[in-house]
Structures are given as structure tokens and as C-alpha cells.
Motif scaffolding. Structure first.
Motif, PDB file in Angstrom:
ATOM      1  N   ILE A  35       0.861  -1.181   0.000  1.00 46.95           N
ATOM      2  CA  ILE A  35       0.000   0.000   0.000  1.00 46.95           C
ATOM      3  C   ILE A  35       0.901   1.235   0.000  1.00 46.95           C
ATOM      4  CG2 ILE A  35      -1.902   1.188   1.124  1.00 46.95           C
ATOM      5  CD1 ILE A  35      -2.529  -1.387   2.627  1.00 46.95           C
ATOM      6  N   SER A 232       2.255  -1.775   4.596  1.00 44.12           N
ATOM      7  CA  SER A 232       1.809  -0.384   4.634  1.00 44.12           C
ATOM      8  C   SER A 232       3.016   0.549   4.542  1.00 44.12           C
ATOM      9  CB  SER A 232       1.039  -0.100   5.927  1.00 44.12           C
ATOM     10  OG  SER A 232       0.734   1.279   6.033  1.00 44.12           O
ATOM     11  N   THR A 238      -0.646   6.471   7.657  1.00 43.61           N
ATOM     12  CA  THR A 238      -0.484   5.216   8.391  1.00 43.61           C
ATOM     13  C   THR A 238      -1.595   4.977   9.414  1.00 43.61           C
ATOM     14  OG1 THR A 238       1.916   5.264   8.073  1.00 43.61           O
ATOM     15  CG2 THR A 238       1.076   3.873   9.854  1.00 43.61           C
ATOM     16  N   ILE A 241      -4.625   3.315   7.946  1.00 43.06           N
ATOM     17  CA  ILE A 241      -4.456   1.906   7.592  1.00 43.06           C
ATOM     18  C   ILE A 241      -4.437   1.032   8.844  1.00 43.06           C
ATOM     19  CG2 ILE A 241      -2.945   0.218   6.491  1.00 43.06           C
ATOM     20  CD1 ILE A 241      -4.350   2.106   4.536  1.00 43.06           C
TER      21      ILE A 241
END
Length: 413
Positions: A35, A232, A238, A241
Motif C-alpha cells: 500500500i 503499509s 499510516t 491503515i
């Protein structure tokens, strides 16, 4: 004129070679989903393929390649950190950067400049001596310079700073360098795509699926993807996520602003940083002054820029270089800096099996791009943290094994 451009002029009927391969349809399963298509995410994909032979990779980006913090930083590369963990980690990144243009077959405009961290007080000077000794212990080229040495090397610098904040000395780090941030992202992205990774822009992750404490897939605005490994690499996003997995981190997000001026005749071939004045400055290959300051004073998930930043930074800049008062600012911007309490990143495994985190970079992310990707790829491929990132585990905040890198911040936060 480049050969590629000349060929296009002479043979316009021939299709030009694309920098990136054509984007493929999003499939319903991959071995690894990364991601974030910034420098860290793309570097992770590249080293997964090159070093470990893992090719079935999708890199998902909600915007465009390099459009996050990778495209919003001030491109400084250095390894003059305070802790042994930081020195070892960032020194490996500098070494990778030095050969990265050849490795990725792209001109990164890597330029070794030398990096000054100015000391305006006795306490700051003690910290510079401390950092210099730690650096030397690990073979890093850093030393404390006095006023006379600084004056000789940077003749345009006002050592008295208008009488307000006189410079007493500085930590000089000869390997300090600059590189084109967009070229780093494009280089890693192209190299990963050429080796089999798929990069999907305008693809936003909306959820992460788990079963029995392990990752099973991700949900996106374009459909579901089955996978048992998710990485991630999204900097200031962050917390969005990790919230999907109920993983708690101590991250706080602040805006970090920067700006550039109109091009000037070259006069500054060093990188100048003052933690006390909250300003750092370098001159680009095109002659622009690239400048930044400290984090905005309050947490904020935003990339807006402000006049307060420009006014405060310009005031301190003129203390250092009073002759640039008439120079025009061309552009200013902001990124979202994800800060940890100990000013060190969070990397590696998490309580959710198959979910790997790479965040907490604050103001250090760009310089760590190569080694971040390389060590995270190792961690994913082997199921255990690379030795260089073991100190940066998320669990350190629970067991109070903090790294303590605040003393090496480029600007005082």
C-alpha cells in the motif's frame, strides 16, 4: 539531445518507448500487496523481486506515483545520526544511494554537497561533539568545525546571524548529499514494473480482511484482492491503515512545509541546517533555494501551506543569508510527517500475521528510501525482521525500548 528524443524526431511513426509499462487490470489475488507507491513502497517491491524472487506483487496507490511525501520533501541525504542504531541504518542507505543511478538506470542527479548542522549555543555544540564521536565510532565522516573553518568554506554565511543567534560551530558531515526525489520514485517504480510488479494508481484501500489473526485480503475502491501479505508504506496516512486492523501506534501527524525560490546564480554548494533557527537550506542544480522549517505546532492531517510558515522561515533565513532579501518565492507546499515519540521509524512485523508496517519517518523518510525498501523486503521474504530494523519494532513502545533519535533532528521539533 538524447538518442531517444532524436529517434522520435527522425522516425515519428515509431511508437515511443514508455517509461512505465502499460497498467494491467487489477487481479483478484497477489502474493504481496504494497500500500503506497511512494519511494518506500516502490523500493520494497523492487527489492522483493531483485533480492528474493517474489514477483507477484501489486502496489496500490490512492493518488499517483510519488505524489505523497516522496514528492514533497527537500531531498537531503545523510547519515550523521545520534544513536548507533540510526548511524548504522542510514549509513547503509547512503551507500545504496551512491550507486542507485546505475542500479536503476536513471539519472537521480545525486550530488554530494557536505552537510552543516549549525550550533548557536554551548549545549548545541556539545550535542554536535557527541554526534561526531558516535559517527566516527562507526566510520562515518563527521567532525566539528569552528567559526573560522565555516567562514572559509561558506563565505556568504553571516556567522553572527544579525547579532541575534551567533554561530559557535557546526557538525560537518562530508557525505551529505542531494538527489531528485521524483526520479527516485520513478526509478524504483519502473525497475519494479519491468521485473513483474504491477502498480495500480487511483486505487484506494478501504479495508483489510483478516481471519484467525492473519491477513487474508484487502478491499479497494476497485474491488477485493486476496493476499496473505500486506505492507503499509503510506507515511502520514499510516493511522488510517492501522485503524483497519485495530493496531495502536503512537504516531502523531503534523504538517511539514517547504518552499523554493526563483533560480539564482550558484553560490551555495553545501547543505545548511540550523535546529535552533528551525531552518534548512540548499541550492538545487537549477539554482533555486530549497528551504524548509520545523513541523507545524499542532497535529494536523493536511497538506495545506500557510503564510505563517513563510514569514517565520524567511525571517530566520535572512539572519543566515541577509543578501537574499529581494529573492522571490516561487512555490510552497506541505507534507504529512508521521512522528513517533523517539523520532525513529516503526518498521517490520505487527501483531497481525502477514501485515507489515513502515511508518513513523517524520522528517527522515527520503534519505532512508533505499535501505527501508531493502530491509523491509528481507523481512517480508524471511518472516523475521532484518537486523538493521530490529530496534525499530512497533513493540518497543510497549516495552519502553525507545531509540531516542531526537538529538539528530535536522530541525528542532
Amino acid at each position: 539531445m538524447s538518442l531517444a528524443l532524436l529517434k522520435q524526431v527522425l522516425f515519428p511513426w515509431q511508437e515511443a518507448i514508455r517509461f512505465f509499462p502499460d497498467e494491467k487490470p487489477l487481479r483478484d489475488s497477489y502474493d504481496v500487496v504494497v500500500i503506497g507507491a511512494g519511494g518506500h513502497g516502490l523500493a520494497t517491491a523492487y527489492y522483493l523481486i531483485r533480492d528474493h524472487g517474489i514477483k507477484d506483487i501489486a502496489v496500490l496507490e490512492q493518488g499517483y506515483i510519488g505524489g505523497g511525501n516522496t514528492g514533497r520533501n527537500t531531498t537531503i541525504i545523510r547519515s550523521n545520526y545520534l544513536t548507533p542504531e540510526g548511524v548504522r541504518f542510514y549509513d547503509e542507505s547512503v551507500k545504496l544511494y551512491q550507486d542507485l543511478s546505475d542500479d536503476l538506470d536513471i539519472n537521480l542527479f545525486y550530488s554530494t554537497r557536505g552537510h552543516f548542522t549549525l550550533a548557536h549555543s554551548d549545549s548545541a555544540l556539545r550535542t554536535m561533539r557527541w554526534r561526531a564521536e558516535v559517527n566516527k565510532h562507526f566510520g562515518i565522516d563527521s567532525e566539528v568545525w569552528n567559526r573560522d573553518q565555516i567562514a572559509k568554506d561558506v563565505p556568504f554565511l553571516d556567522l553572527d546571524c544579525g547579532g541575534e543567534h551567533p554561530i559557535l560551530g557546526a557538525l560537518y558531515h562530508a557525505p551529505g548529499a542531494l538527489a531528485r526525489h521524483d526520479a527516485v520514485a520513478w526509478g524504483y517504480g519502473r525497475a519494479a514494473a519491468q521485473r513483474g510488479a504491477e502498480i495500480h494508481q487511483k486505487t484506494r484501500v478501504t479495508g483489510i480482511k483478516t481471519s484467525g489473526g492473519a491477513v487474508t485480503g484487502v478491499e479497494t475502491n476497485r474491488g477485493s484482492i486476496a493476499t496473505n501479505q500486506v505492507v503499509s508504506c503510506v507515511a502520514g496516512s499510516t493511522p488510517r491503515i492501522t485503524k483497519m486492523l485495530d493496531i495502536e501506534t503512537p504516531l502523531e501527524i503534523y504538517s511539514l512545509q517547504a518552499c523554493v525560490t526563483e533560480p539564482l546564480k550558484p553560490f551555495l554548494d553545501r547543505i545548511i541546517v540550523s535546529g535552533s533557527l528551525h531552518v534548512y537550506i540548499s541550492q538545487s542544480s537549477r539554482g533555486e533555494l530549497v528551504m524548509g522549517a520545523s513541523l507545524d505546532p499542532a497535529p494536523l492531517h493536511s497538506t495545506r501551506s500557510t503564510f505563517d510558515f513563510t514569514e517565520g522561515m524567511a525571517d530566520m533565513l535572512l539572519d543566515l543569508f541577509p543578501f537574499v532579501g529581494d529573492v522571490k518565492l516561487v512555490r510552497q507546499w506541505a507534507g504529512m510527517a508521521d512522528m513517533t515519540p523517539d523520532f525513529a521509524p516503526i518498521m517490520g512485523l505487527t501483531p497481525v500475521d502477514g501485515f507489515f508496517i513502515n511508518g513513523g519517518w517524520g522528517t527522515y523518510g527520503f534519505k532512508a528510501t533505499p535501505i527501508s525498501g531493502k530491509t523491509l523486503a528481507y523481512t517480508i521474504a524471511n518472516g523475521r525482521a532484518h537486523p538493521l530494523i530490529e530496534p525499530y519494532a512497533l513493540e518497543r513502545f510497549a516495552n519502553l525500548s525507545l531509540v531516542g533519535e531526537k538529538g539528530a533532528a535536522s530541525v528542532g521539533h
